[in-house]
Scaffold this active site. Structure first.
Site, PDB file in Angstrom:
ATOM      1  N   ALA A  66       7.386  -2.301  -1.572  1.00 20.18           N
ATOM      2  CA  ALA A  66       7.786  -2.795  -0.256  1.00 20.18           C
ATOM      3  C   ALA A  66       7.018  -4.072   0.071  1.00 20.18           C
ATOM      4  O   ALA A  66       5.901  -4.281  -0.394  1.00 20.18           O
ATOM      5  CB  ALA A  66       7.512  -1.739   0.805  1.00 20.18           C
ATOM      6  N   TYR A  68       8.221  -7.178  -0.537  1.00 19.78           N
ATOM      7  CA  TYR A  68       8.831  -8.320  -1.217  1.00 19.78           C
ATOM      8  C   TYR A  68      10.154  -8.687  -0.551  1.00 19.78           C
ATOM      9  O   TYR A  68      10.409  -9.845  -0.254  1.00 19.78           O
ATOM     10  CB  TYR A  68       9.046  -8.011  -2.700  1.00 19.78           C
ATOM     11  CG  TYR A  68       9.333  -9.255  -3.518  1.00 19.78           C
ATOM     12  CD1 TYR A  68       8.307  -9.961  -4.125  1.00 19.78           C
ATOM     13  CD2 TYR A  68      10.628  -9.735  -3.657  1.00 19.78           C
ATOM     14  CE1 TYR A  68       8.561 -11.119  -4.848  1.00 19.78           C
ATOM     15  CE2 TYR A  68      10.896 -10.889  -4.366  1.00 19.78           C
ATOM     16  CZ  TYR A  68       9.862 -11.578  -4.966  1.00 19.78           C
ATOM     17  OH  TYR A  68      10.118 -12.722  -5.669  1.00 19.78           O
ATOM     18  N   LYS A  70      11.750  -7.674   2.672  1.00 17.66           N
ATOM     19  CA  LYS A  70      11.533  -6.926   3.899  1.00 17.66           C
ATOM     20  C   LYS A  70      12.832  -6.526   4.594  1.00 17.66           C
ATOM     21  O   LYS A  70      12.912  -5.477   5.220  1.00 17.66           O
ATOM     22  CB  LYS A  70      10.658  -7.740   4.857  1.00 17.66           C
ATOM     23  CG  LYS A  70       9.242  -7.973   4.356  1.00 17.66           C
ATOM     24  CD  LYS A  70       8.429  -8.761   5.359  1.00 17.66           C
ATOM     25  CE  LYS A  70       7.016  -9.004   4.847  1.00 17.66           C
ATOM     26  NZ  LYS A  70       6.276  -7.745   4.668  1.00 17.66           N
ATOM     27  N   THR A  90       8.714  -3.440   5.087  1.00 14.63           N
ATOM     28  CA  THR A  90       8.783  -2.381   6.080  1.00 14.63           C
ATOM     29  C   THR A  90       9.795  -2.742   7.177  1.00 14.63           C
ATOM     30  O   THR A  90       9.734  -3.817   7.782  1.00 14.63           O
ATOM     31  CB  THR A  90       7.401  -2.123   6.695  1.00 14.63           C
ATOM     32  OG1 THR A  90       6.504  -1.705   5.670  1.00 14.63           O
ATOM     33  CG2 THR A  90       7.448  -1.075   7.785  1.00 14.63           C
ATOM     34  N   ASN A 115      -2.629 -10.845   2.774  1.00 16.82           N
ATOM     35  CA  ASN A 115      -1.588 -11.067   3.778  1.00 16.82           C
ATOM     36  C   ASN A 115      -1.937 -10.323   5.057  1.00 16.82           C
ATOM     37  O   ASN A 115      -2.577  -9.273   5.026  1.00 16.82           O
ATOM     38  CB  ASN A 115      -0.214 -10.635   3.248  1.00 16.82           C
ATOM     39  CG  ASN A 115       0.119  -9.203   3.599  1.00 16.82           C
ATOM     40  OD1 ASN A 115       0.599  -8.902   4.702  1.00 16.82           O
ATOM     41  ND2 ASN A 115      -0.168  -8.282   2.675  1.00 16.82           N
ATOM     42  N   ARG A 116      -1.527 -10.906   6.150  1.00 15.51           N
ATOM     43  CA  ARG A 116      -1.620 -10.240   7.450  1.00 15.51           C
ATOM     44  C   ARG A 116      -0.303 -10.430   8.192  1.00 15.51           C
ATOM     45  O   ARG A 116      -0.247 -10.897   9.321  1.00 15.51           O
ATOM     46  CB  ARG A 116      -2.816 -10.766   8.254  1.00 15.51           C
ATOM     47  CG  ARG A 116      -2.938 -12.289   8.356  1.00 15.51           C
ATOM     48  CD  ARG A 116      -4.078 -12.670   9.318  1.00 15.51           C
ATOM     49  NE  ARG A 116      -4.241 -14.095   9.468  1.00 15.51           N
ATOM     50  CZ  ARG A 116      -5.145 -14.838   8.825  1.00 15.51           C
ATOM     51  NH1 ARG A 116      -5.970 -14.256   7.949  1.00 15.51           N
ATOM     52  NH2 ARG A 116      -5.234 -16.139   9.043  1.00 15.51           N
ATOM     53  N   ASN A 177       5.303   4.405   6.225  1.00 16.44           N
ATOM     54  CA  ASN A 177       4.164   3.493   6.139  1.00 16.44           C
ATOM     55  C   ASN A 177       3.248   3.708   7.338  1.00 16.44           C
ATOM     56  O   ASN A 177       3.576   3.309   8.460  1.00 16.44           O
ATOM     57  CB  ASN A 177       4.657   2.044   6.079  1.00 16.44           C
ATOM     58  CG  ASN A 177       3.537   1.069   5.767  1.00 16.44           C
ATOM     59  OD1 ASN A 177       2.355   1.416   5.816  1.00 16.44           O
ATOM     60  ND2 ASN A 177       3.892  -0.165   5.449  1.00 16.44           N
ATOM     61  N   ASN A 182      -2.442  -4.369   8.911  1.00 15.35           N
ATOM     62  CA  ASN A 182      -2.066  -5.556   9.674  1.00 15.35           C
ATOM     63  C   ASN A 182      -1.365  -5.274  10.995  1.00 15.35           C
ATOM     64  O   ASN A 182      -0.976  -6.206  11.693  1.00 15.35           O
ATOM     65  CB  ASN A 182      -1.186  -6.459   8.805  1.00 15.35           C
ATOM     66  CG  ASN A 182      -1.901  -6.885   7.538  1.00 15.35           C
ATOM     67  OD1 ASN A 182      -3.077  -7.212   7.568  1.00 15.35           O
ATOM     68  ND2 ASN A 182      -1.187  -6.857   6.412  1.00 15.35           N
ATOM     69  N   THR A 183      -1.174  -4.005  11.325  1.00 16.86           N
ATOM     70  CA  THR A 183      -0.688  -3.606  12.644  1.00 16.86           C
ATOM     71  C   THR A 183      -1.800  -2.807  13.310  1.00 16.86           C
ATOM     72  O   THR A 183      -2.221  -1.771  12.777  1.00 16.86           O
ATOM     73  CB  THR A 183       0.590  -2.750  12.545  1.00 16.86           C
ATOM     74  OG1 THR A 183       1.645  -3.546  11.988  1.00 16.86           O
ATOM     75  CG2 THR A 183       1.020  -2.243  13.915  1.00 16.86           C
ATOM     76  N   LYS A 222       2.955   6.673   2.470  1.00 15.14           N
ATOM     77  CA  LYS A 222       2.167   5.613   1.834  1.00 15.14           C
ATOM     78  C   LYS A 222       0.781   5.584   2.461  1.00 15.14           C
ATOM     79  O   LYS A 222       0.637   5.417   3.675  1.00 15.14           O
ATOM     80  CB  LYS A 222       2.849   4.262   1.985  1.00 15.14           C
ATOM     81  CG  LYS A 222       2.181   3.157   1.156  1.00 15.14           C
ATOM     82  CD  LYS A 222       3.056   1.924   1.040  1.00 15.14           C
ATOM     83  CE  LYS A 222       2.452   0.924   0.064  1.00 15.14           C
ATOM     84  NZ  LYS A 222       3.329  -0.249  -0.157  1.00 15.14           N
ATOM     85  N   ASN A 251      -1.578   1.326  -0.353  1.00 16.96           N
ATOM     86  CA  ASN A 251      -1.313   0.093   0.362  1.00 16.96           C
ATOM     87  C   ASN A 251      -2.416  -0.914   0.029  1.00 16.96           C
ATOM     88  O   ASN A 251      -3.254  -0.668  -0.841  1.00 16.96           O
ATOM     89  CB  ASN A 251      -1.264   0.359   1.870  1.00 16.96           C
ATOM     90  CG  ASN A 251      -0.257  -0.517   2.595  1.00 16.96           C
ATOM     91  OD1 ASN A 251      -0.201  -1.727   2.368  1.00 16.96           O
ATOM     92  ND2 ASN A 251       0.528   0.082   3.481  1.00 16.96           N
ATOM     93  N   GLY A 301      -2.182  -3.777  -8.057  1.00 19.08           N
ATOM     94  CA  GLY A 301      -2.724  -4.453  -9.223  1.00 19.08           C
ATOM     95  C   GLY A 301      -2.013  -4.168 -10.522  1.00 19.08           C
ATOM     96  O   GLY A 301      -2.582  -4.375 -11.600  1.00 19.08           O
TER      97      GLY A 301
END
Length: 354
Positions: A66, A68, A70, A90, A115-116, A177, A182-183, A222, A251, A301
């Site tokens: 998830a 890539y 969205k 998401t 990323n954020r 999720n 980031n939330t 997740k 995640n 990774g």
């Protein structure tokens, strides 16, 4: 070709702009049948190791994580790249812009990305409209779901159940999720105080949709790599008590251990090579703690057949890739699948058919 020519060009663009460009190109190619056929002939693996999990038949063990795609913009093109499953999202109930830009940062010296994003997207209605136009995919479709930023944690279950009811007709499985960093506050949903109610409500909504549509709809949760093992054990107890079908581990991480890139100090979730060993340790712990009773999708990774094999050996049944695509290019799924196949015996596959 990719590392010598295409990647240097993409890396001249801001990360988010480069991602949107590649997504649009893949989406365009997917909508034009001759181009989609060309992608399939170039990127499909020469061999597939099929596996059955959650009552679903996966063409192979490698999926797209998830984040890539969205909003399901390019699933036809992405399904031609050899993936056994594609996880979109998401997805949130209502559209939202996400966090302020810039919000994606490359760490080339570490082969990572921070990323954020904050769940930017067009919302459930737009996603449903787009999915309704697509024919059947050659890959399993997972839908990763999350709450809107402004939704209080106490009302989060309403967002998740709405998404299940709205999108079940398209989903082969849902990924709940609750672990993005980031939330604000989202990761608190992993703790028993919230998680028990959330999973209970999601399972109830799923059961209703499964009966209505006459198909199984597995639920996967997740999890974060940053839970300590005591917290993780409590989370696993709650998940097992509700007989959830699977776990996605993991995640992104907020850890910044031993990074050397200039962007290492940016806030957000870290993915790619620096996450690899962290996520593999979590997978091994989950597998041991649950006695192998719950299937695991390993992510974090995965950029080679060797790193995929490490996660499978730790207890995962499937793996997902994302950041590896940025550094290795679109042949990555095929390379991993073909690299895994010679070493997978019938005994191993049987063990993982849960």
């Amino acid at each position: 070709m990719y590392s010598r020519v295409i990647r240097p060009i993409l890396f001249r663009l801001p990360p988010e702009a480069a991602h949107q460009l590649t997504l649009r190109l893949i989406g365009l190619a997917g909508r034009i049948l001759p181009l989609r056929s060309l992608l399939t002939s170039r990127f499909s693996p020469t061999t597939n190791q099929k596996i059955s999990l959650f009552g679903i038949n996966f063409p192979n063990q490698v999926g797209l994580a998830a984040g890539y795609d969205k909003d399901a913009q390019a699933i036809l093109g992405l399904s031609a790249l050899g993936f056994g499953h594609i996880e979109i999202g998401t997805i949130t109930p209502r559209p939202q812009t996400g966090n302020p830009k810039p919000r994606v940062f490359r760490l080339p010296e570490d082969q990572g990305v921070i990323n954020r994003m904050g769940f930017p997207g067009k919302g459930a209605a737009a996603c449903a409209k787009r999915l309704a136009k697509h024919p059947s995919l050659n890959a399993v479709l997972g839908i990763n779901i999350g709450k809107n930023k402004e939704t209080p944690l106490e009302q989060a279950a309403q967002d998740y159940t709405y998404l299940i009811e709205k999108l079940s007709i398209f989903a082969d499985y849902f990924a709940i999720n609750i672990s993005s960093p980031n939330t604000v506050g989202l990761r608190q949903l992993q703790h028993r105080h919230y998680l028990d109610h959330l999973i209970k409500e999601c399972a109830f909504a799923r059961d209703g949709q499964s009966e209505r549509l006459q198909k199984p709809i597995p639920l996967l949760v997740k999890l974060s790599p940053d839970l300590d093992f005591n917290e993780l054990n409590q989370t696993l107890e709650t998940i097992l008590s509700h007989k959830i079908e699977g776990i996605i581990a993991t995640n992104t991480t907020i850890s910044r251990h031993r990074l050397i890139s200039s962007n290492a100090g940016e806030t957000g979730g870290l993915s790619g090579d620096p996450l690899s060993q962290i996520s593999t340790r979590v997978i091994a712990h989950i597998h041991k703690q649950t006695g192998g009773k719950i299937p695991i999708i390993g992510v974090g990774g995965v950029a080679s057949a060797q790193s995929a094999r490490e996660k499978l050996d730790a207890g995962a049944s499937l793996v997902q890739i994302y950041t590896g695509l940025i550094y290795q290019g679109p042949l990555l799924a095929r390379k991993i699948i073909e690299g895994l196949s010679p070493v997978l015996s019938g005994k191993n596959i049987e063990r993982r058919e849960i």
